[in-house]
Write an enzyme that holds these catalytic residues in place. Structure first.
Site, PDB file in Angstrom:
ATOM      1  N   GLY A 240      14.908  13.266  31.849  1.00  0.00           N
ATOM      2  CA  GLY A 240      14.963  11.865  32.237  1.00  0.00           C
ATOM      3  C   GLY A 240      14.865  10.964  31.024  1.00  0.00           C
ATOM      4  O   GLY A 240      14.638  11.434  29.903  1.00  0.00           O
ATOM      5  N   GLY A 242      13.650   7.372  28.660  1.00  0.00           N
ATOM      6  CA  GLY A 242      12.526   6.500  28.360  1.00  0.00           C
ATOM      7  C   GLY A 242      11.335   7.187  27.715  1.00  0.00           C
ATOM      8  O   GLY A 242      11.374   8.350  27.308  1.00  0.00           O
ATOM      9  N   CYS A 267      12.920  18.950  28.876  1.00  0.00           N
ATOM     10  CA  CYS A 267      13.112  17.659  28.226  1.00  0.00           C
ATOM     11  C   CYS A 267      11.977  16.688  28.550  1.00  0.00           C
ATOM     12  O   CYS A 267      10.854  16.901  28.131  1.00  0.00           O
ATOM     13  CB  CYS A 267      14.481  17.097  28.579  1.00  0.00           C
ATOM     14  SG  CYS A 267      15.035  15.807  27.450  1.00  0.00           S
ATOM     15  N   LEU A 268      12.215  15.624  29.316  1.00  0.00           N
ATOM     16  CA  LEU A 268      11.119  14.722  29.680  1.00  0.00           C
ATOM     17  C   LEU A 268      10.053  15.491  30.449  1.00  0.00           C
ATOM     18  O   LEU A 268       8.853  15.205  30.314  1.00  0.00           O
ATOM     19  CB  LEU A 268      11.643  13.553  30.519  1.00  0.00           C
ATOM     20  CG  LEU A 268      10.592  12.520  30.939  1.00  0.00           C
ATOM     21  CD1 LEU A 268      10.005  11.798  29.732  1.00  0.00           C
ATOM     22  CD2 LEU A 268      11.167  11.518  31.926  1.00  0.00           C
ATOM     23  N   ASN A 309      18.879  16.156  24.084  1.00  0.00           N
ATOM     24  CA  ASN A 309      19.061  14.724  24.266  1.00  0.00           C
ATOM     25  C   ASN A 309      17.694  14.091  24.473  1.00  0.00           C
ATOM     26  O   ASN A 309      17.231  13.944  25.603  1.00  0.00           O
ATOM     27  CB  ASN A 309      19.974  14.432  25.459  1.00  0.00           C
ATOM     28  CG  ASN A 309      20.041  12.950  25.772  1.00  0.00           C
ATOM     29  OD1 ASN A 309      19.658  12.118  24.960  1.00  0.00           O
ATOM     30  ND2 ASN A 309      20.520  12.621  26.955  1.00  0.00           N
ATOM     31  N   PHE A 312      11.929  11.098  22.139  1.00  0.00           N
ATOM     32  CA  PHE A 312      10.486  11.252  22.019  1.00  0.00           C
ATOM     33  C   PHE A 312      10.143  12.728  21.875  1.00  0.00           C
ATOM     34  O   PHE A 312      10.944  13.597  22.218  1.00  0.00           O
ATOM     35  CB  PHE A 312       9.781  10.648  23.236  1.00  0.00           C
ATOM     36  CG  PHE A 312       9.839   9.148  23.273  1.00  0.00           C
ATOM     37  CD1 PHE A 312       8.794   8.379  22.785  1.00  0.00           C
ATOM     38  CD2 PHE A 312      10.956   8.503  23.791  1.00  0.00           C
ATOM     39  CE1 PHE A 312       8.861   6.996  22.811  1.00  0.00           C
ATOM     40  CE2 PHE A 312      11.032   7.117  23.827  1.00  0.00           C
ATOM     41  CZ  PHE A 312       9.974   6.358  23.328  1.00  0.00           C
ATOM     42  N   HIS A 351      17.880  21.702  26.570  1.00  0.00           N
ATOM     43  CA  HIS A 351      18.523  21.867  27.869  1.00  0.00           C
ATOM     44  C   HIS A 351      19.146  23.260  27.989  1.00  0.00           C
ATOM     45  O   HIS A 351      20.278  23.472  27.553  1.00  0.00           O
ATOM     46  CB  HIS A 351      19.610  20.811  28.059  1.00  0.00           C
ATOM     47  CG  HIS A 351      19.075  19.457  28.387  1.00  0.00           C
ATOM     48  ND1 HIS A 351      19.011  18.973  29.682  1.00  0.00           N
ATOM     49  CD2 HIS A 351      18.559  18.496  27.595  1.00  0.00           C
ATOM     50  CE1 HIS A 351      18.488  17.761  29.663  1.00  0.00           C
ATOM     51  NE2 HIS A 351      18.200  17.446  28.413  1.00  0.00           N
ATOM     52  N   GLU A 353      20.410  24.630  30.513  1.00  0.00           N
ATOM     53  CA  GLU A 353      21.596  24.603  31.386  1.00  0.00           C
ATOM     54  C   GLU A 353      22.842  24.122  30.665  1.00  0.00           C
ATOM     55  O   GLU A 353      23.953  24.226  31.183  1.00  0.00           O
ATOM     56  CB  GLU A 353      21.320  23.705  32.597  1.00  0.00           C
ATOM     57  CG  GLU A 353      21.582  22.226  32.405  1.00  0.00           C
ATOM     58  CD  GLU A 353      20.631  21.522  31.458  1.00  0.00           C
ATOM     59  OE1 GLU A 353      20.925  20.398  31.039  1.00  0.00           O
ATOM     60  OE2 GLU A 353      19.567  22.087  31.122  1.00  0.00           O
TER      61      GLU A 353
END
Length: 383
Positions: A240, A242, A267-268, A309, A312, A351, A353
């Site tokens: 996700g 932000g 990821c997030l 991607n 942070f 990632h 996938e």
């Protein structure tokens, strides 16, 4: 694209005052967002529709973009629409040359009101962002000075909760696998997995389905009690956009789930799991974005080329006792994975996938399935 005319001229203005001239394509409008770059060579449609890019103006380092057009099958957002705030390329192909193409890139961006700019010196722009860091930017046909002011007025990515813009409003089920693109036979549903959708990519859901998971997808705002009430065999934490520090509601939910069921985060989801465990996160200078990111598995010594991607990162120095680092990025030694054996929880920053990208890390979905099998066996054996 055509030669520059007064009507076609557009500018990309960075918050530091640097301006790049180009030609409008896609929607003719003005947009702001964080200017970032991705080194992905193929898969521009997947980039456009990855919810992790929400709020960002994405620069493609590959020079020729749009030559294979756009099709419905390669969309990564569950909502099907592109998620980027803007799109920057060196050369936007005016034609689509592929048997799979359903429309040109220009028509696709126009239809979805995404502002694009082509004929930009993307090599110079990428080097600038690499040296000075990702920063807010504006694209438009207004005077460059006005665009610089818009860029400076845009909200900073630090402290920004963008998950609320991409998470679903209601729960949903997902049954679609990868079909002809699968690299292993689709298994019959074996485990019920609750997915917390912070802005998930379709191919993650497809990989989970092909691995034998029956999926119930919940909004990011779901509470731990809601998740556990569904009696899942495992819990998946999605990617996700932000700042993870701004998604405190999800962190509180994860604190209530730790140790209850096997957990896998991407990821997030990796960053939020780390924060739930007590670790800290911070913003990278220009992030990791591309399908050629090298990662080392610290347990096996194996090197994986991965799709990434993110802007942070988890602070490795802040990992609490009992949490171990499992993967690191070979370019800067930053966190790429963690595991907490006592909680049957693990996560990766990249990632597995792909979509687009290499399949080096697809084995992680099998690892998650094995973790759920072990958990179910342990529960069955308990008196």
């Amino acid at each position: 694209m055509s030669d520059k005319t007064t009507q076609d001229r557009a500018w990309l203005a960075l918050a530091d005052g640097t301006v790049f001239e180009g030609i409008s394509f896609g929607a003719r409008a003005t947009t702001t967002g964080e200017a970032v770059f991705t080194t992905t060579v193929t898969g521009y449609q997947e980039v456009l529709t990855d919810p992790s890019y929400f709020g960002q103006i994405v620069t493609m380092t590959a020079p020729e973009i749009g030559n294979v057009g756009v099709n419905a099958e390669d969309t990564e957002a569950v909502c099907e629409a592109p998620r980027v705030a803007g799109f920057v390329v060196r050369s936007a192909s005016p034609i689509a040359s592929s048997w799979r193409a359903q429309e040109t890139l220009d028509a696709y961006l126009s239809r979805h009101a995404v502002v694009g700019i082509t004929d930009v010196d993307t090599r110079k722009l990428t080097r600038h962002l690499r040296d000075h860091g990702s920063q807010n930017a504006a694209i438009g046909t207004e005077a460059p000075d006005a665009l610089v002011r818009l860029a400076r007025a845009a909200p900073d990515m630090n402290g920004l909760d963008l998950v609320r813009f991409v998470t679903p409003r209601e729960p949903y089920s997902w049954t679609e696998g990868r079909g002809d693109w699968a690299t292993w036979p689709r298994r019959a549903p074996e485990h019920h997995v609750v997915v917390l959708d912070f802005g998930i990519k379709r191919n993650i859901l497809r990989c989970l389905v092909d691995s034998g998971c029956r999926l119930t997808v919940l909004p990011a705002t779901a509470h731990a009690a809601e998740v556990l009430a569904l009696r899942p065999d495992g819990i998946f934490l999605s990617n996700g956009p932000g700042d993870p520090a701004a998604v405190g509601y999800a962190v509180e939910t994860l604190k209530g789930l730790l140790g209850k069921k096997p957990i896998f985060g991407i990821c997030l989801g990796h960053q939020l799991l780390a924060r739930a465990l007590g670790a800290k996160t911070y913003k990278l200078k220009f992030g990791h974005r591309g399908a050629n990111q090298p990662v080392k598995d610290l347990g096996t010594g194996r090197i994986e080329i991965t799709t990434q991607n993110h802007g942070f990162c988890v602070d490795l120095e802040s990992l609490p006792t009992g949490t171990r680092s499992t993967h690191v990025h070979l370019n800067d030694a930053t966190s790429e994975g963690l595991a907490v054996d006592s909680c049957a929880a693990f996560s990766v920053q990249y990632h597995p996938e792909a979509a687009a990208g290499p399949h080096d890390a697809l084995y992680l979905f099998e690892r998650f399935v094995q973790s759920m099998r072990s958990s179910v066996r342990a529960q069955t054996a308990s008196p």
